[in-house]
Design a protein around this motif. Structure first.
Motif, PDB file in Angstrom:
ATOM      1  N   TRP A   1       0.825  -1.207   0.000  1.00 14.57           N
ATOM      2  CA  TRP A   1       0.000   0.000   0.000  1.00 14.57           C
ATOM      3  C   TRP A   1       0.863   1.263   0.000  1.00 14.57           C
ATOM      4  O   TRP A   1       0.452   2.298  -0.536  1.00 14.57           O
TER       5      TRP A   1
ATOM      6  N   LYS B   1      -0.620  -1.177   6.636  1.00 12.79           N
ATOM      7  CA  LYS B   1      -1.739  -0.250   6.441  1.00 12.79           C
ATOM      8  C   LYS B   1      -2.560  -0.134   7.730  1.00 12.79           C
ATOM      9  O   LYS B   1      -2.986   0.949   8.107  1.00 12.79           O
ATOM     10  N   LYS B   2      -2.732  -1.259   8.410  1.00 12.12           N
ATOM     11  CA  LYS B   2      -3.485  -1.257   9.667  1.00 12.12           C
ATOM     12  C   LYS B   2      -2.791  -0.371  10.710  1.00 12.12           C
ATOM     13  O   LYS B   2      -3.445   0.415  11.397  1.00 12.12           O
TER      14      LYS B   2
ATOM     15  N   ALA C   1      -0.760   2.128  10.140  1.00 12.28           N
ATOM     16  CA  ALA C   1      -0.871   3.527   9.690  1.00 12.28           C
ATOM     17  C   ALA C   1      -2.251   4.084  10.003  1.00 12.28           C
ATOM     18  O   ALA C   1      -2.385   5.220  10.470  1.00 12.28           O
ATOM     19  N   GLU C   2      -3.282   3.304   9.776  1.00 13.88           N
ATOM     20  CA  GLU C   2      -4.654   3.760  10.051  1.00 13.88           C
ATOM     21  C   GLU C   2      -4.839   4.039  11.537  1.00 13.88           C
ATOM     22  O   GLU C   2      -5.495   5.004  11.923  1.00 13.88           O
ATOM     23  N   GLN C   3      -4.230   3.223  12.391  1.00 20.33           N
ATOM     24  CA  GLN C   3      -4.321   3.457  13.837  1.00 20.33           C
ATOM     25  C   GLN C   3      -3.598   4.749  14.218  1.00 20.33           C
ATOM     26  O   GLN C   3      -4.081   5.481  15.081  1.00 20.33           O
TER      27      GLN C   3
ATOM     28  N   TRP D   1      -3.196   7.375  12.264  1.00 23.19           N
ATOM     29  CA  TRP D   1      -3.937   8.507  11.708  1.00 23.19           C
ATOM     30  C   TRP D   1      -5.151   8.879  12.565  1.00 23.19           C
ATOM     31  O   TRP D   1      -5.642   9.985  12.488  1.00 23.19           O
ATOM     32  N   LYS D   2      -5.653   7.924  13.366  1.00 25.40           N
ATOM     33  CA  LYS D   2      -6.854   8.194  14.171  1.00 25.40           C
ATOM     34  C   LYS D   2      -6.565   9.159  15.286  1.00 25.40           C
ATOM     35  O   LYS D   2      -5.573   9.271  15.871  1.00 25.40           O
TER      36      LYS D   2
END
Length: 166
Positions: free
Chosen positions: A10, A158-159, A161-163, A165-166
């Motif tokens: 990603w 990706k997981k 990174a998403e955490q 970004w929150k």
């Protein structure tokens, strides 16, 4: 380092932006070490931006002069480092930061990802400094961290990174 391309590809999905590699808090001596390393160990193309004449060796003397120039009148030159089918561009934007960029379209396989990691690890080793790979101009959000002295290579999934970004 993750060995699962599906977890990290990603980072290199083409989105119209480049990926940057940074070495921060550098001094002129670090630039000299880097240029000597590149000239000795890599295929490089060096020349003026937009000019077709390219030289296969980086002019260290000009680079030092350019980095110390305060007039802004010197011609901008660029270095392209060729690693198989990957081109890593080196820019001379700042005396205290080394910035490379890559086109994410060129990192389409786990093998090419490993080539980028290998390059980053070698530069980290010779400069004794950590390197980060980020989205274009996103120094504050490293996607890959490499620090040879600490023997660390960390690539965000990706997981993860998403955490963050929150």
């Amino acid at each position: 380092m993750t060995n699962n391309w599906d977890e990290i590809n990603w980072i290199f999905e083409p989105d119209g932006a480049l990926r940057d590699i940074y070495v921060q808090d550098v001094e002129i001596e670090d630039w000299k070490i880097l240029i000597n390393y590149l000239n000795t160990n890599h295929i490089v193309k060096y020349g003026l931006v937009g000019e077709n004449k390219e030289i296969n060796k980086i002019d260290l003397e000009y680079l030092i002069y350019y980095l110390n120039d305060e007039t802004g009148e010197l011609e901008v030159k660029i270095v392209s480092i060729i690693i198989d089918d990957i081109i890593i561009n080196l820019h001379f934007f700042s005396i205290d930061e080394i910035e490379f960029d890559i086109d994410p379209k060129e990192i389409y396989s786990f093998d090419n990802y490993k080539k980028i990691l290998d390059f980053m690890n070698k530069v980290s080793k010779i400069l004794n400094k950590p390197l980060i790979l980020t989205g274009e101009n996103q120094r504050k959000f490293p996607l890959i961290n490499v620090d040879f002295s600490k023997k660390t290579i960390k690539t965000l999934t990706k997981k993860e990174a998403e955490q963050l970004w929150k």
